[in-house]
Design a protein around this motif. Structure first.
Motif, PDB file in Angstrom:
ATOM      1  N   LYS A  42       0.867  -1.191   0.000  1.00 33.28           N
ATOM      2  CA  LYS A  42       0.000   0.000   0.000  1.00 33.28           C
ATOM      3  C   LYS A  42       0.895   1.229   0.000  1.00 33.28           C
ATOM      4  CE  LYS A  42      -3.620   2.179   2.765  1.00 33.28           C
ATOM      5  NZ  LYS A  42      -4.563   1.991   3.885  1.00 33.28           N
ATOM      6  N   ALA A  45       3.539   7.078   0.968  1.00 34.51           N
ATOM      7  CA  ALA A  45       4.177   8.394   0.823  1.00 34.51           C
ATOM      8  C   ALA A  45       5.001   8.427  -0.456  1.00 34.51           C
ATOM      9  CB  ALA A  45       5.082   8.689   2.022  1.00 34.51           C
TER      10      ALA A  45
ATOM     11  N   ILE B   2       8.387  -2.095   5.365  1.00 35.70           N
ATOM     12  CA  ILE B   2       8.090  -1.176   4.268  1.00 35.70           C
ATOM     13  C   ILE B   2       9.064  -1.432   3.108  1.00 35.70           C
ATOM     14  CG2 ILE B   2       7.152   0.615   5.784  1.00 35.70           C
ATOM     15  CD1 ILE B   2      10.280   1.660   4.249  1.00 35.70           C
ATOM     16  N   LYS B   3       8.636  -0.961   1.927  1.00 35.00           N
ATOM     17  CA  LYS B   3       9.524  -1.004   0.771  1.00 35.00           C
ATOM     18  C   LYS B   3       9.675   0.416   0.255  1.00 35.00           C
ATOM     19  CE  LYS B   3       7.716  -5.334  -1.177  1.00 35.00           C
ATOM     20  NZ  LYS B   3       7.232  -5.947  -2.430  1.00 35.00           N
ATOM     21  N   GLN B  28      23.977  -0.912  -0.627  1.00 37.29           N
ATOM     22  CA  GLN B  28      23.959  -1.980   0.381  1.00 37.29           C
ATOM     23  C   GLN B  28      24.956  -1.687   1.497  1.00 37.29           C
ATOM     24  OE1 GLN B  28      24.512  -5.189  -2.517  1.00 37.29           O
ATOM     25  NE2 GLN B  28      22.561  -6.070  -1.886  1.00 37.29           N
ATOM     26  N   VAL B  38      17.127  -6.267  -1.126  1.00 38.13           N
ATOM     27  CA  VAL B  38      16.997  -5.481  -2.353  1.00 38.13           C
ATOM     28  C   VAL B  38      16.417  -6.385  -3.439  1.00 38.13           C
ATOM     29  CG1 VAL B  38      18.225  -4.158  -4.129  1.00 38.13           C
ATOM     30  CG2 VAL B  38      19.043  -4.105  -1.760  1.00 38.13           C
ATOM     31  N   ASN B  60      13.260  -2.341  -5.346  1.00 37.94           N
ATOM     32  CA  ASN B  60      12.592  -2.220  -4.055  1.00 37.94           C
ATOM     33  C   ASN B  60      13.588  -2.481  -2.941  1.00 37.94           C
ATOM     34  OD1 ASN B  60       9.539  -1.762  -4.201  1.00 37.94           O
ATOM     35  ND2 ASN B  60       9.874  -3.310  -5.792  1.00 37.94           N
ATOM     36  N   VAL B  66       9.481   3.122   8.215  1.00 41.23           N
ATOM     37  CA  VAL B  66       9.823   4.386   7.557  1.00 41.23           C
ATOM     38  C   VAL B  66      10.919   5.107   8.349  1.00 41.23           C
ATOM     39  CG1 VAL B  66       8.941   6.652   6.865  1.00 41.23           C
ATOM     40  CG2 VAL B  66       7.516   4.619   6.543  1.00 41.23           C
ATOM     41  N   VAL B  94       9.924   7.715  -6.924  1.00 43.12           N
ATOM     42  CA  VAL B  94      10.197   7.026  -5.664  1.00 43.12           C
ATOM     43  C   VAL B  94       8.930   7.046  -4.814  1.00 43.12           C
ATOM     44  CG1 VAL B  94      11.593   7.038  -3.550  1.00 43.12           C
ATOM     45  CG2 VAL B  94      12.627   7.728  -5.733  1.00 43.12           C
ATOM     46  N   GLN B  95       8.630   5.938  -4.176  1.00 40.62           N
ATOM     47  CA  GLN B  95       7.520   5.962  -3.221  1.00 40.62           C
ATOM     48  C   GLN B  95       7.766   4.934  -2.131  1.00 40.62           C
ATOM     49  OE1 GLN B  95       3.878   4.982  -5.538  1.00 40.62           O
ATOM     50  NE2 GLN B  95       3.685   3.216  -4.163  1.00 40.62           N
ATOM     51  N   ILE B  96       7.104   5.164  -1.000  1.00 42.19           N
ATOM     52  CA  ILE B  96       7.214   4.254   0.128  1.00 42.19           C
ATOM     53  C   ILE B  96       5.909   3.484   0.248  1.00 42.19           C
ATOM     54  CG2 ILE B  96       7.541   4.076   2.636  1.00 42.19           C
ATOM     55  CD1 ILE B  96       9.097   6.732   2.485  1.00 42.19           C
ATOM     56  N   GLY B  97       6.034   2.172   0.394  1.00 45.17           N
ATOM     57  CA  GLY B  97       4.848   1.320   0.507  1.00 45.17           C
ATOM     58  C   GLY B  97       4.920   0.454   1.749  1.00 45.17           C
ATOM     59  N   GLU B  98       3.752   0.261   2.349  1.00 38.74           N
ATOM     60  CA  GLU B  98       3.634  -0.634   3.494  1.00 38.74           C
ATOM     61  C   GLU B  98       3.324  -2.037   2.968  1.00 38.74           C
ATOM     62  OE1 GLU B  98       0.290   0.537   5.894  1.00 38.74           O
ATOM     63  OE2 GLU B  98       0.265  -1.415   6.915  1.00 38.74           O
ATOM     64  N   VAL B  99       4.120  -3.010   3.388  1.00 39.00           N
ATOM     65  CA  VAL B  99       3.917  -4.376   2.890  1.00 39.00           C
ATOM     66  C   VAL B  99       2.654  -4.958   3.530  1.00 39.00           C
ATOM     67  CG1 VAL B  99       4.882  -6.711   2.850  1.00 39.00           C
ATOM     68  CG2 VAL B  99       6.382  -4.723   2.519  1.00 39.00           C
ATOM     69  N   LYS B 100       1.702  -5.361   2.678  1.00 38.84           N
ATOM     70  CA  LYS B 100       0.441  -5.924   3.164  1.00 38.84           C
ATOM     71  C   LYS B 100       0.434  -7.446   3.006  1.00 38.84           C
ATOM     72  CE  LYS B 100      -2.757  -3.267   3.862  1.00 38.84           C
ATOM     73  NZ  LYS B 100      -3.150  -2.623   5.150  1.00 38.84           N
ATOM     74  N   MET B 101       1.282  -7.931   2.111  1.00 36.12           N
ATOM     75  CA  MET B 101       1.279  -9.371   1.816  1.00 36.12           C
ATOM     76  C   MET B 101       2.562  -9.728   1.085  1.00 36.12           C
ATOM     77  SD  MET B 101      -1.685 -11.308  -0.229  1.00 36.12           S
ATOM     78  CE  MET B 101      -1.546 -13.026  -0.675  1.00 36.12           C
TER      79      MET B 101
END
Lengths: 101, 101
Positions: A42, A45, B2-3, B28, B38, B60, B66, B94-101
């Protein structure tokens, strides 16, 4: 190994409950056993401070090869694509990527 | 978890040798031990037949949160961002995503 990436731009509607609990199990069932793994994130940001993520949702479907994906997907394309309006009004960008790392 | 997703649109230049063998080891090293994993993929086709991938490269970077990412990245932001022109002329999203699955 390849990934089919599905990037949903920001839009008015995205029903996470339907997406995680109905759409995703549907594709897992229809694309088994070719579908090796599903990643879903999801967007929370953007890269610059105070900006929104470009994509509200990013999904990656892992397969052994493009051919394996196409063979698994073709007979169920209508059912899978036709389910998208049930959880979002976004028009996802789809691309195929070769896993390098 | 997060990714941090880095999406490189198609452009004239992308030096895969530099990217995989110099830029990636650099990040790295600089972001250790916060950087957990990565993923890198090379866009090989778009979703519609005969189309190109929207993004030539998708990377990713996985972190616990975050805050962990921001703390690790801030002191090295200039070194990392400044290295991008060495392998591409693309302006990555660039974006930040919350891992849901």
């Amino acid at each position: 190994m390849i990934k089919v990436g599905v990037f949903y731009p920001q839009s008015e509607k995205f029903d996470w409950d339907y997406y995680l609990n109905r759409h995703t199990p549907l594709i897992q069932k229809l694309l088994a056993p070719a579908l090796k793994k599903v990643d879903i994130e999801k967007g929370i940001a953007g890269g610059a401070p105070g900006t929104a993520a470009t994509y509200q949702t990013v999904c990656n479907l892992h397969f052994d090869s493009v051919e394996v994906f196409q063979t698994a997907f073709a007979p169920h394309a209508s059912a899978i694509m036709g389910d998208i309006p049930n959880y979002t009004d976004a028009q996802p960008i789809v691309q195929i990527g070769e896993v390098k790392m």
